[in-house]
Write an enzyme that holds these catalytic residues in place. Structure first.
Site, mmCIF file in Angstrom:
data_model
loop_
_atom_site.group_PDB
_atom_site.id
_atom_site.type_symbol
_atom_site.label_atom_id
_atom_site.label_comp_id
_atom_site.label_asym_id
_atom_site.label_seq_id
_atom_site.Cartn_x
_atom_site.Cartn_y
_atom_site.Cartn_z
ATOM 1 N N SER A 1 0.809 -1.228 0.000
ATOM 2 C CA SER A 1 0.000 0.000 0.000
ATOM 3 C C SER A 1 0.840 1.274 0.000
ATOM 4 O O SER A 1 0.327 2.347 -0.297
ATOM 5 C CB SER A 1 -0.933 0.009 1.216
ATOM 6 N N LYS B 1 0.759 4.636 6.828
ATOM 7 C CA LYS B 1 0.252 5.465 5.735
ATOM 8 C C LYS B 1 0.917 6.837 5.816
ATOM 9 O O LYS B 1 1.655 7.140 6.748
ATOM 10 C CB LYS B 1 -1.273 5.653 5.830
#
Length: 304
Positions: free
Chosen positions: A91, A166
């Site tokens: 990701s 993230k």
């Protein structure tokens, strides 16, 4: 008259001839005896000291102590300073690759530091983000035990903890959005995002917003926009896709392993743009108005 040769000072009356030489011999014998006694006492003290000196501990007896100290230090470092985390998915590609080990700064949050735009952060699942992700546990009981011990002291990532990594796009008070194919905008300012995975669009086929980020929360997105279940996909959950600042473990500041992927993780220049802060374009005007009011009042008072 008999004349004899002079032999020096006359001897004292009543003292036999040769007494001086005898006295000197006796003094020498006493000196030698004293030196012999002193040598014997010195040897005795040295022997006693040798008996009292502690025996040096063997390496194998000291090894458990050294290992214990090392483990305690590792636990303290992991708890308060730096912790290693493993990247389990793609990701964050190409910034981070699957299997990379990153070091996370856990010290500055203890002093009140909060996540900033552009930082790569590790945070605990705020609820529902990883429900479908099974824990990566070995089938071997011994291997699981070793992993549990090493993860506890911070030498190995934990397979039980549900942590995510993230990039922070917006912080409390910001308004963030991404319409059509992008770009992502924060407080009306378009972001130039060179870190996005090649071929991805800024919105990643998931347009959103505008979203006002509540105070004490952050909006996060993965760099691989087409392969990241980030804030965009959890807007129907409590918090509207935002993450509580209290869930943030710390900022990832370097890729430490493997050596070939070593790199620092700085904040991109795009987040240094003027006016990016919430209400940025209006801030100078409001500040000027706030200063002008008392200035006008003071001038009018002087004229009276």
């Amino acid at each position: 008259m008999v004349i004899g040769a002079r032999s020096g000072a006359p001897e004292p009356d009543g003292e036999p001839s040769g007494n001086a030489d005898g006295r000197h011999a006796e003094d020498g014998d006493a000196l030698r005896a004293s030196e012999s006694d002193a040598a014997e006492e010195s040897d005795s003290e040295a022997s006693a000291g040798a008996k009292k000196a502690p025996k040096q501990r063997s390496f194998w007896k000291e090894l458990p102590i050294l290992v214990g100290i090392a483990l305690i230090l590792a636990l303290v470092i992991k708890t308060f300073f730096v912790q290693a985390f493993s990247i389990p998915s793609g990701s964050m590609e190409n910034t981070l690759q699957v299997g990379d080990r990153v070091l996370v700064d856990k010290l500055t949050p203890w002093f009140g530091s909060e996540p900033e735009r552009g930082e790569v952060v590790v945070f605990k699942d705020p609820g529902g983000w990883l429900n479908d992700e099974p824990a990566q546990r070995s089938n071997n009981a011994f291997v699981r035990g070793v992993q549990d011990v090493f993860s506890f002291i911070g030498l190995m990532p934990s397979s039980d903890e549900k942590d995510l990594i993230k990039r922070v796009i917006a912080v409390g008070g910001d308004t963030v959005e991404c319409q059509g194919s992008g770009p992502v905008k924060v407080n009306g300012i378009a972001l130039d995002e060179p870190y996005i995975f090649p071929g991805n669009t800024p919105c990643g086929e998931k347009p959103f917003g505008p979203v006002k980020v509540p105070d004490g929360r952050i909006w996060v997105m993965g760099d691989h926009r087409a392969n990241s279940l980030d804030s965009r996909f959890h807007m129907d959950q409590p918090g509207g896709g935002t993450v509580p600042v209290g869930n943030v473990v710390g900022r990832a500041f370097v890729v430490a392993w493997p050596i070939g992927d070593w790199a620092t993780l700085p904040v991109p220049d795009t987040f240094d743009q003027k006016g990016l802060a919430a209400g940025g374009p209006l801030a100078p005007t409001l500040a000027g108005a706030a200063l002008a009011v008392p200035a006008v009042w003071w001038v009018r008072k002087r004229r009276r």
